[in-house]
Design a protein around this motif. Structure first.
Motif, PDB file in Angstrom:
ATOM      1  N   VAL A 105    -121.831 -47.672  -3.205  1.00 19.80           N
ATOM      2  CA  VAL A 105    -120.626 -48.489  -3.147  1.00 19.80           C
ATOM      3  C   VAL A 105    -120.602 -49.305  -1.861  1.00 19.80           C
ATOM      4  CG1 VAL A 105    -118.148 -48.485  -3.603  1.00 19.80           C
ATOM      5  CG2 VAL A 105    -119.502 -46.450  -4.154  1.00 19.80           C
ATOM      6  N   GLU A 106    -120.514 -50.630  -2.016  1.00 19.40           N
ATOM      7  CA  GLU A 106    -120.447 -51.509  -0.852  1.00 19.40           C
ATOM      8  C   GLU A 106    -118.988 -51.805  -0.524  1.00 19.40           C
ATOM      9  OE1 GLU A 106    -120.845 -56.087  -0.199  1.00 19.40           O
ATOM     10  OE2 GLU A 106    -122.858 -55.277  -0.577  1.00 19.40           O
ATOM     11  N   ILE A 114    -114.852 -50.185  -7.660  1.00 20.22           N
ATOM     12  CA  ILE A 114    -114.420 -48.817  -7.380  1.00 20.22           C
ATOM     13  C   ILE A 114    -113.487 -48.247  -8.456  1.00 20.22           C
ATOM     14  CG2 ILE A 114    -113.128 -47.348  -5.777  1.00 20.22           C
ATOM     15  CD1 ILE A 114    -114.263 -48.972  -3.484  1.00 20.22           C
ATOM     16  N   LEU A 151    -126.009 -53.624  -0.692  1.00 23.11           N
ATOM     17  CA  LEU A 151    -126.113 -52.896  -1.956  1.00 23.11           C
ATOM     18  C   LEU A 151    -127.501 -53.061  -2.576  1.00 23.11           C
ATOM     19  CD1 LEU A 151    -124.627 -51.188  -4.077  1.00 23.11           C
ATOM     20  CD2 LEU A 151    -123.864 -53.310  -5.151  1.00 23.11           C
ATOM     21  N   GLU A 211    -113.471 -46.007   2.500  1.00 27.44           N
ATOM     22  CA  GLU A 211    -114.062 -44.959   1.669  1.00 27.44           C
ATOM     23  C   GLU A 211    -112.966 -44.151   0.978  1.00 27.44           C
ATOM     24  OE1 GLU A 211    -116.844 -42.582   3.847  1.00 27.44           O
ATOM     25  OE2 GLU A 211    -117.968 -44.322   4.611  1.00 27.44           O
ATOM     26  N   THR A 258    -122.831 -39.656  -3.305  1.00 30.24           N
ATOM     27  CA  THR A 258    -122.226 -40.963  -3.042  1.00 30.24           C
ATOM     28  C   THR A 258    -122.774 -41.541  -1.744  1.00 30.24           C
ATOM     29  OG1 THR A 258    -120.171 -40.262  -4.121  1.00 30.24           O
ATOM     30  CG2 THR A 258    -120.077 -42.241  -2.749  1.00 30.24           C
ATOM     31  N   MET A 301    -115.605 -47.416 -11.514  1.00 26.89           N
ATOM     32  CA  MET A 301    -116.572 -46.398 -11.122  1.00 26.89           C
ATOM     33  C   MET A 301    -115.901 -45.037 -10.964  1.00 26.89           C
ATOM     34  SD  MET A 301    -119.066 -46.311  -7.763  1.00 26.89           S
ATOM     35  CE  MET A 301    -119.726 -47.947  -8.079  1.00 26.89           C
ATOM     36  N   ASP A 316    -119.484 -53.179  -5.756  1.00 27.08           N
ATOM     37  CA  ASP A 316    -118.747 -53.467  -4.532  1.00 27.08           C
ATOM     38  C   ASP A 316    -117.317 -52.948  -4.661  1.00 27.08           C
ATOM     39  OD1 ASP A 316    -117.464 -55.311  -6.183  1.00 27.08           O
ATOM     40  OD2 ASP A 316    -118.598 -57.025  -5.413  1.00 27.08           O
ATOM     41  N   ASP A 317    -116.440 -53.399  -3.766  1.00 26.10           N
ATOM     42  CA  ASP A 317    -115.056 -52.922  -3.747  1.00 26.10           C
ATOM     43  C   ASP A 317    -114.378 -53.039  -5.112  1.00 26.10           C
ATOM     44  OD1 ASP A 317    -116.014 -54.685  -1.524  1.00 26.10           O
ATOM     45  OD2 ASP A 317    -114.404 -53.733  -0.388  1.00 26.10           O
ATOM     46  N   TRP A 341    -122.018 -44.672   0.731  1.00 30.92           N
ATOM     47  CA  TRP A 341    -121.124 -45.773   1.095  1.00 30.92           C
ATOM     48  C   TRP A 341    -121.888 -46.754   1.976  1.00 30.92           C
ATOM     49  CZ3 TRP A 341    -116.605 -46.151  -1.344  1.00 30.92           C
ATOM     50  CH2 TRP A 341    -116.051 -44.994  -1.903  1.00 30.92           C
ATOM     51  N   ALA A 344    -123.927 -42.647  -6.816  1.00 28.56           N
ATOM     52  CA  ALA A 344    -123.019 -43.781  -6.657  1.00 28.56           C
ATOM     53  C   ALA A 344    -123.332 -44.512  -5.358  1.00 28.56           C
ATOM     54  CB  ALA A 344    -121.564 -43.310  -6.650  1.00 28.56           C
TER      55      ALA A 344
END
Length: 294
Positions: free
Chosen positions: A179-180, A159, A214, A187, A198, A162, A155-156, A200, A177
């Motif tokens: 990503v939530e 980041i 996710l 983004e 990726t 990651m 999640d956030d 999103w 990847a």
């Protein structure tokens, strides 16, 4: 000179990189000669209590060991003891002896988020690490190099870590990847030599930890053949579910999954560990011992 990697850092720059993430850059003479050996390098940050110009931390000398320092830290009265949180170093600039951290700006702000929201040039922050005390049983770079492909999910809060992994991917390394985040405005752009895809995932009005976006995306993902390596981070319960899915349903060996519960729904790092937290810690210890003996 300190025997322990304990730093007093001073804010040199703040910037808003997305609506819900701020980057704080800090500098210190102690960082001269410092270098980042790995991606996703975590440290402990110490945030001053309200009214304190700097975090109240025990002195560390050449003869101070970790246990005595931590005992002295724990002995500080609770209402004066700095809040401690784990964060990943987002970037290091040796030319300015500075390091940067990215802070997620939660709706319900805890002490770390409050500090980041109000941070200004000259503010002071304590740090412990990087250090071998927090080291993985196996180097992250080795796990990535050995894998045919890499899965990154979080999640956030995931980041920053990651992003450092993405930026360090070997040329052509295939990586996925997931990503939530809240919405498209959060983004970010990643720069990498790897072959990165990726995805999103926008949870919209749902609060972090209350979305299954996710989990649904990972379950639906078509992963390649060959040996994979997975890196999972974010809310602890969601990370555990993803790990179980990858091991039980996808057949990934446990030793090929690096996982971290950065935060817990309705709980903070100041709260006592849950039974699942303790079981996870015991499993990590067993894996570390197995790696050392192997």
């Amino acid at each position: 000179m300190n025997s322990l990697p304990i730093w007093l850092l001073q804010v040199s720059r703040t910037e808003q990189i997305t609506p819900h993430m701020a980057r704080i850059t800090l500098t210190s003479e102690d960082l001269r000669g410092f270098s980042l050996k790995e991606a996703d390098q975590q440290v402990k940050l110490y945030f001053p209590r309200h009214g304190q110009p700097r975090p109240l931390l025990p002195e560390a000398t050449e003869s101070t060991d970790l246990m005595s320092w931590y005992q002295a830290y724990s002995a500080i009265p609770e209402n004066e003891r700095p809040w401690m949180r784990s964060y990943t170093i987002r970037a290091h600039d040796p030319a300015t002896d500075s390091i940067s951290f990215d802070f997620v700006l939660h709706q319900h702000a805890g002490p770390a988020t409050q500090w980041a929201i109000n941070a200004k040039e000259g503010d002071l922050l304590g740090a412990f690490g990087p250090t071998d005390y927090f080291a993985r049983p196996k180097a992250l770079s080795a796990s990535v190099d050995e894998a045919d492909w890499v899965l990154l999910a979080g999640d956030d809060a995931a980041i920053p870590g990651m992003a450092t992994i993405i930026e360090s991917l070997p040329a052509g390394k295939r990586a996925f990847a997931f990503v939530e985040i809240q919405d498209a405005a959060d983004e970010q752009s990643f720069h990498t030599d790897g072959d990165l895809t990726t995805t999103w995932l926008h949870r919209g009005a749902a609060e972090p930890g209350h979305s299954d976006a996710l989990a649904r995306a990972i379950r639906a993902a078509e992963l390649p053949e060959g040996n994979g390596f997975a890196w999972l981070a974010g809310e602890a319960g969601a990370v555990r579910q993803l790990r179980r899915h990858l091991t039980d349903e996808r057949g990934l060996p446990k030793q090929t999954i690096d996982f971290s519960g950065y935060w817990r729904l309705k709980l903070t790092q100041d709260d006592a560990p849950t039974a699942e937290d303790l079981a996870e810690a015991q499993e990590r210890l067993a894996e570390a011992q197995a790696a050392q003996s192997g």
